[in-house]
Design an enzyme around this catalytic site. Sequence first.
Site, PDB file in Angstrom:
ATOM      1  N   HIS A   1       0.831  -1.211   0.000  1.00 24.38           N
ATOM      2  CA  HIS A   1       0.000   0.000   0.000  1.00 24.38           C
ATOM      3  C   HIS A   1       0.867   1.263   0.000  1.00 24.38           C
ATOM      4  O   HIS A   1       1.057   1.902   1.032  1.00 24.38           O
ATOM      5  CB  HIS A   1      -0.950  -0.018   1.197  1.00 24.38           C
ATOM      6  CG  HIS A   1      -2.121  -0.919   0.996  1.00 24.38           C
ATOM      7  ND1 HIS A   1      -2.855  -1.439   2.020  1.00 24.38           N
ATOM      8  CD2 HIS A   1      -2.691  -1.404  -0.152  1.00 24.38           C
ATOM      9  CE1 HIS A   1      -3.825  -2.205   1.533  1.00 24.38           C
ATOM     10  NE2 HIS A   1      -3.733  -2.192   0.222  1.00 24.38           N
TER      11      HIS A   1
ATOM     12  N   SER B   1      -2.824   0.182   6.634  1.00 23.29           N
ATOM     13  CA  SER B   1      -3.289  -0.044   8.006  1.00 23.29           C
ATOM     14  C   SER B   1      -2.209   0.311   9.025  1.00 23.29           C
ATOM     15  O   SER B   1      -2.454   1.021   9.997  1.00 23.29           O
ATOM     16  CB  SER B   1      -3.713  -1.501   8.180  1.00 23.29           C
ATOM     17  OG  SER B   1      -4.029  -1.775   9.522  1.00 23.29           O
TER      18      SER B   1
ATOM     19  N   GLU C   1      -5.662  -7.973   3.788  1.00 26.90           N
ATOM     20  CA  GLU C   1      -5.097  -9.032   4.630  1.00 26.90           C
ATOM     21  C   GLU C   1      -6.205  -9.804   5.361  1.00 26.90           C
ATOM     22  O   GLU C   1      -6.154 -11.029   5.476  1.00 26.90           O
ATOM     23  CB  GLU C   1      -4.107  -8.454   5.649  1.00 26.90           C
ATOM     24  CG  GLU C   1      -3.420  -9.556   6.444  1.00 26.90           C
ATOM     25  CD  GLU C   1      -2.538  -9.053   7.568  1.00 26.90           C
ATOM     26  OE1 GLU C   1      -2.425  -9.764   8.587  1.00 26.90           O
ATOM     27  OE2 GLU C   1      -1.966  -7.942   7.449  1.00 26.90           O
TER      28      GLU C   1
END
Length: 316
Positions: A46, A229, A131
């Site tokens: 990401h 995240s 995930e």
Amino acid sequence: MTKPPLTLYLAAPRGFCAGVDRAIKIVEMALEKWGAPVYVRHEIVHNKFVVDGLRDKGAVFVEELDECPPGRPVIFSAHGVPKAVPAEAARREMLFVDATCPLVSKVHIEAARHHEAGHQMVMIGHEGHPETIGTMGQLPPGEVLLVETAADVAHLAPRDPNRLAFITQTTLSVDDTADVVAALKARFPAIVGPHKEDICYATTNRQEAVKAMAPKCDAILVVGAPNSSNSKRLVEVGSRAGCRYSQLVERATQIDWRALEGITTVGITAGASAPEVLIDEVVAAFSERYAVTVEMVVTAEENVEFKVPRVLREPA
């Protein structure tokens, strides 16, 4: 005009972890071995800067296998994929390389082991995160119950409260996860946990560095992507550790200079998928406006390295 003085605290460790480093290397080695284009299912990590750089080299990012033409390699992202994805790729006789972080794969293996032992799984994670989708997709539907917060635990309806085990997403807040685990153990005393904590070493280390840095800082900037995240967790950790202004920025161009007026100390860190070049860019932006003194805040040394899959180490 004299530049105002500013102390920049650089967190260490910060930035790339071994899993991200390996995933990027897998795409680069695949391009070297098979030439462009190489297809990648979902963003490999990401970070837009990293993804754009690989795209320039010939990687094509897609969301589903249907978008991959026959005869070209496809790589699965570092976040992991549901079991059905490699099964479908094998059915189509596609050449595929799995770049799932080994620490995420460890959680997948753990979930399968508990399932074989007759346990229903509880996953602590963020709904919709790749995930979480990949990990929940290791087991049949209904075998993994998802919770995000301690409050969610009260609403769980397992088929047998005495046959439960829990796993976690690897990029969560260590403190938040501890609260959820405590709630699970309070409601389900027989619940089985992982042999070793699922939150990965890199996530833990980066959060500890921010905790150490925060009390010294008027502001903390976390270099990372809004869909990362672990980067978002670093922002939260900074705020909770006592820094009044903790913000996420993708690039130096996103720094809100007006919000930083009057400050004398800034902490800088980066999520596990942000390259060091972006941190250098942020430091340079501060150096243009301030007389900067840089100090390191070191809380751990990292020397973890993961091997790339054998298919990439063998000659073409």
